[in-house]
Structures are given as C-alpha cells and as structure tokens.
Design a protein around this motif. Structure first.
Motif, PDB file in Angstrom:
ATOM      1  N   ASP A 138       0.919  -1.452  -4.842  1.00 34.33           N
ATOM      2  CA  ASP A 138      -0.328  -0.716  -4.662  1.00 34.33           C
ATOM      3  C   ASP A 138      -1.223  -0.964  -5.866  1.00 34.33           C
ATOM      4  N   PRO A 139      -2.515  -1.252  -5.635  1.00 35.06           N
ATOM      5  CA  PRO A 139      -3.411  -1.552  -6.760  1.00 35.06           C
ATOM      6  C   PRO A 139      -3.903  -0.344  -7.537  1.00 35.06           C
ATOM      7  N   SER A 140      -3.709   0.865  -7.008  1.00 34.29           N
ATOM      8  CA  SER A 140      -4.208   2.060  -7.671  1.00 34.29           C
ATOM      9  C   SER A 140      -3.200   2.601  -8.674  1.00 34.29           C
ATOM     10  N   ALA A 141      -3.557   2.575  -9.941  1.00 35.41           N
ATOM     11  CA  ALA A 141      -2.649   3.056 -10.985  1.00 35.41           C
ATOM     12  C   ALA A 141      -2.376   4.544 -10.845  1.00 35.41           C
ATOM     13  N   GLN A 142      -3.387   5.297 -10.396  1.00 33.20           N
ATOM     14  CA  GLN A 142      -3.216   6.746 -10.291  1.00 33.20           C
ATOM     15  C   GLN A 142      -2.173   7.128  -9.250  1.00 33.20           C
ATOM     16  N   PHE A 175       6.965  -3.298   4.993  1.00 31.89           N
ATOM     17  CA  PHE A 175       6.331  -2.220   5.751  1.00 31.89           C
ATOM     18  C   PHE A 175       4.948  -1.942   5.190  1.00 31.89           C
ATOM     19  N   SER A 176       4.033  -1.584   6.073  1.00 33.47           N
ATOM     20  CA  SER A 176       2.694  -1.208   5.615  1.00 33.47           C
ATOM     21  C   SER A 176       2.051  -0.265   6.618  1.00 33.47           C
ATOM     22  N   ALA A 177       1.592   0.873   6.138  1.00 33.70           N
ATOM     23  CA  ALA A 177       0.930   1.855   6.995  1.00 33.70           C
ATOM     24  C   ALA A 177      -0.527   2.011   6.579  1.00 33.70           C
ATOM     25  N   ASN A 178      -1.427   1.769   7.515  1.00 32.97           N
ATOM     26  CA  ASN A 178      -2.859   1.980   7.293  1.00 32.97           C
ATOM     27  C   ASN A 178      -3.369   1.237   6.066  1.00 32.97           C
ATOM     28  N   THR A 179      -2.892   0.023   5.915  1.00 35.62           N
ATOM     29  CA  THR A 179      -3.284  -0.793   4.766  1.00 35.62           C
ATOM     30  C   THR A 179      -3.654  -2.215   5.159  1.00 35.62           C
ATOM     31  N   VAL A 180      -2.870  -2.862   6.003  1.00 38.15           N
ATOM     32  CA  VAL A 180      -3.128  -4.262   6.339  1.00 38.15           C
ATOM     33  C   VAL A 180      -4.508  -4.433   6.957  1.00 38.15           C
ATOM     34  N   SER A 181      -4.951  -3.448   7.739  1.00 40.10           N
ATOM     35  CA  SER A 181      -6.286  -3.542   8.342  1.00 40.10           C
ATOM     36  C   SER A 181      -7.393  -3.464   7.295  1.00 40.10           C
ATOM     37  N   HIS A 182      -7.047  -3.026   6.088  1.00 38.85           N
ATOM     38  CA  HIS A 182      -8.027  -2.924   5.002  1.00 38.85           C
ATOM     39  C   HIS A 182      -8.263  -4.268   4.311  1.00 38.85           C
ATOM     40  N   GLY A 218       0.832  -1.202   0.000  1.00 39.35           N
ATOM     41  CA  GLY A 218       0.000   0.000   0.000  1.00 39.35           C
ATOM     42  C   GLY A 218       0.863   1.246   0.000  1.00 39.35           C
ATOM     43  N   SER A 219       1.762   1.328  -0.967  1.00 39.34           N
ATOM     44  CA  SER A 219       2.771   2.409  -1.005  1.00 39.34           C
ATOM     45  C   SER A 219       2.196   3.759  -1.393  1.00 39.34           C
ATOM     46  N   ASN A 220       0.945   3.788  -1.880  1.00 40.01           N
ATOM     47  CA  ASN A 220       0.268   5.037  -2.202  1.00 40.01           C
ATOM     48  C   ASN A 220       1.129   5.903  -3.124  1.00 40.01           C
TER      49      ASN A 220
END
Length: 405
Positions: free
Chosen positions: A125-129, A165-172, A104-106
């Motif tokens: 990260d799955p978001s291409a944008q 590392f993952s911030a505010n993503t694993v809980s998703h 979830g590297s955003n």
C-alpha cells in the motif's frame, strides 16, 4: 478519440461530470482552494467493453501519505474481510508454508486475520498512514505501489504467492498492464489472483452515478474483466456476486488451464449481453438518468431550505465529491457533513468546501433531514442512528432515485 487503456480500442464518452477535485482531498480552511482539479468523464470501449475514465489523475494526487480511508471504519466491511480471510485459510492457504499478498492492504483489516493464523503474508500500500495502522495490528506491509518492478522484488525476497488478493483497488490503477506483469512474476503456477470490486451492472441498474470518481478509473463487468484477463495472458475462472458497496463482484483469475472455468462466468457474460451492458445506448440512457437525479436532488434541497427545514449530510465519502461538485451543492444547501473518520473532521469537502464535523455533532441537535452520502452503508448507519428517526428525522437518498426515508 480516446484509446482504451486495456485493448487500445476506441472509447466512446457517455458522461462528462465537468471539472472535479480529487475526491479524497479534504482540505483545511487554510488550504481551501489548493485542490487538484481534472475533467471527470467516463466512456466505454467499443471492443472490450471496459468502462473507464477518459482522463487519468496522477496516482500521487490520490494515494499519498495522508490518504484518509480506513476499511475498519465499517463493521460490515470488517466482518466481510474476516469471513473471506477464514475462507482462504481453509482452502488456498491450507497447504505447506503458503504466502498471500494483498494489493491495497489499507489498514490491514483482511491480512491481520491471516497473520494471526501464522500464515506468511505481505500487504502492499502506498499510504504510509494506513500502513502504520496495519503494522500496529501485526501486519507486514511494504509501503509502495504494486507494479511490475515491486512485484519482482517481492518474488525474489519471499517466493511465489499462492494468492494475490485485492479489494476495491485494482480498478483504481490506470496502468493495469504493469499490475498484470507483476502478478505474472509473483503468482505461483497454480495460484489465484482475486479481485473484489464494485460491479458495473449494479451501478447501472441502481443509477449509482457517484461511483464514478477519480479513484475508480475502471468500472468492471464480468465481460470486460474476462477480456482483460485474456489480454494479459490469464483466464477468468470464477465470479461471485457480493452485497458490499451496493453490489460488488469477486473475480478469481488464474493462469490458463490451471483452474476449471465455472458456469457462473458464462452465465454472467450472457446476462450482461441480454441486459445491454455491452451496448453504448445503455450508457447514454444511464447518463440521462444521472442528469434527472441531480436536478431532482438540487430541487429538493432548495425547497427544504426555502421551507426553513434543517438539512445536514452524513458520510464524507470519496464518492460524495462527484455529487456535490456536479450538482453544485455547497454549505448554503448543506451546512456540514458528519463523519466518524478523525482524519476528515475539521476539514472541508473538496471543491464546494462543506465543513466536515464529528458524527457526535449529528445529534446537537438532530436536523430535520439527513442527506446520506454513504448510502452503500445505509442499513448499518440507520441502525446506529435509530434515535434520529425516533426524533422525527428523515433520510434523503439519491440511489436509485431521489427519495425520502
């Protein structure tokens, strides 16, 4: 009875927010009404104590090409991630040819610091944008979901990771079993898996009910994360409280016996037992506080409207979807929301369709009151908007209870 996604134990539901839209589905006026809806309800596992949603939203509905959140939008978060990146560079990534992977590297806010230091890295990260924003900063990104299969492919191509590392993503991620299988396949024998996430203890203590929304499938405590790590063959080695997002926790997970377990883990588990975080009645009291806060917020907004006071909202956050839809707050009570995210401007908030306008519109003219949805960034926002206060404006907050600043 719903079964726990971690251990299979019974999950006792404690609050139902009703029919809710996907929280980040900011629609255009032309596509209003096309939102995906689901039942937002939370429960707690009687065995491993993991708090979780009882209904899963398909991941493609939440994390898609147009996902609008960007870490770099907050100065506080930029500084937070830069600080931790330097900490890793001086410790876990100080060896020979280290490799770090971020789930979830955003927009690459954390990894760009590591990349500029010449350290091998990969964001997933799955978001291409947002992945495009990261690549523009020189960050190497794989546009994909992190799971067992993708992790094995990364390991085959790049070798083992010293840090995942993952911030505010694993809980998703509801399918967390696949995530841990991926970590097992990718992590070096003495590597660490570091998770940062909003802390359940802070959410309950602050009555921060808006932290419950579609993306937050799990709400982590030290007790439940320790049980989760053990369930998947790992060990919780350390925990560190963080101030960001209204109260978060950094969890350091390792393979059993590879790292000494810090006293902080035992201390936090004991504190959670003492404060009732492992008991169902705590969550039923929380539910009552939620109902009271929502009634009070609607009452205040209604009274201000009847008095002829102007009210707008500030911060088109994902978590605001829980508030406006459960409370029934629409444009009749809050005409628009100001936000600095270009991807949200000109769109409508999911469900109740409150228009989102640029932050610059906040002062055209200043309202009498501003409902702060981005309350976890209150200090940063209030410092930025000093002239609003100087002009006589007042902030409305609903955490830990409804109050005016």
């Amino acid at each position: 009875m719903v079964q726990c996604r971690i251990c299979g134990g019974p999950v006792e539901e404690f609050f139902d927010f009703g029919r809710q839209p996907v929280s980040d589905s900011f629609v255009t006026p032309q596509t209003a009404g096309s939102e995906f809806y689901f039942r937002l309800a939370a429960g707690v596992c009687a065995e491993c104590t993991m708090v979780q949603l009882v209904e899963e939203v398909p991941r493609e509905q939440m994390f898609h090409e147009d996902y609008p959140y960007r870490s770099a939008g907050s100065v506080v978060m930029r500084e937070h991630f830069e600080k931790y990146a330097h900490q890793l560079l001086g410790t876990e990534l100080a060896g020979e040819d280290p490799f770090v992977v971020e789930i979830g590297s955003n927009d690459g806010t954390m990894l760009k610091t590591i990349g500029r230091a010449g350290v091998r890295h990969l964001g997933v990260d799955p978001s291409a944008q947002v992945a495009g924003f990261a690549r523009a900063e020189g960050v190497r990104v794989r546009t994909d979901f992190f799971q067992d299969g993708s992790a094995r492919e990364i390991a085959a191509a790049d070798g083992p990771a010293n840090v995942i590392f993952s911030a505010n993503t694993v809980s998703h991620i509801a399918y967390i079993d696949s995530v841990f299988r991926g970590v097992d396949a990718l992590l070096a024998p003495d590597g660490i898996f570091v998770i940062e996430d909003r802390y359940l203890g802070a959410i309950i203590a602050q009555n921060a009910f808006d932290q419950i929304y579609d993306e937050h499938f799990y709400l982590f405590s030290v007790t439940s994360v320790r049980a989760m790590a053990e369930r998947f063959g790992f060990e919780l080695a350390d925990v560190e409280p963080l101030a960001v997002h209204g109260g978060s926790m950094r969890y350091t997970i390792a393979r059993p016996g590879q790292r000494a377990v810090s006293a902080a883990v035992t201390e936090h588990v004991e504190r959670e037992r003492e404060t009732g975080l492992t008991r169902p009645e705590t969550y039923h009291r929380f539910a009552q506080h939620v109902r009271e806060s929502c009634r009070e917020l609607v009452r205040l907004l209604t009274e201000l409207r009847e008095e002829g006071r102007s009210v707008v909202a500030y911060g088109a956050t994902a978590k605001s979807a829980t508030v406006i839809n459960y409370c029934g707050i629409g444009p009749d009570l809050v005409p628009f929301i100001c936000d600095n995210t270009p991807a949200k401007q000109g769109r409508l908030a999911p469900g109740t369709h409150i228009p989102v306008r640029p932050s610059e519109d906040f002062a055209k003219p200043y309202p009498d009151y501003a409902l702060l949805f981005a309350w976890n960034h209150a200090e940063e926002i209030m410092a930025k908007e000093r002239e609003f206060r100087a002009a006589g404006g007042k902030w409305i907050l609903y955490v830990p209870e409804v109050h005016i600043v």
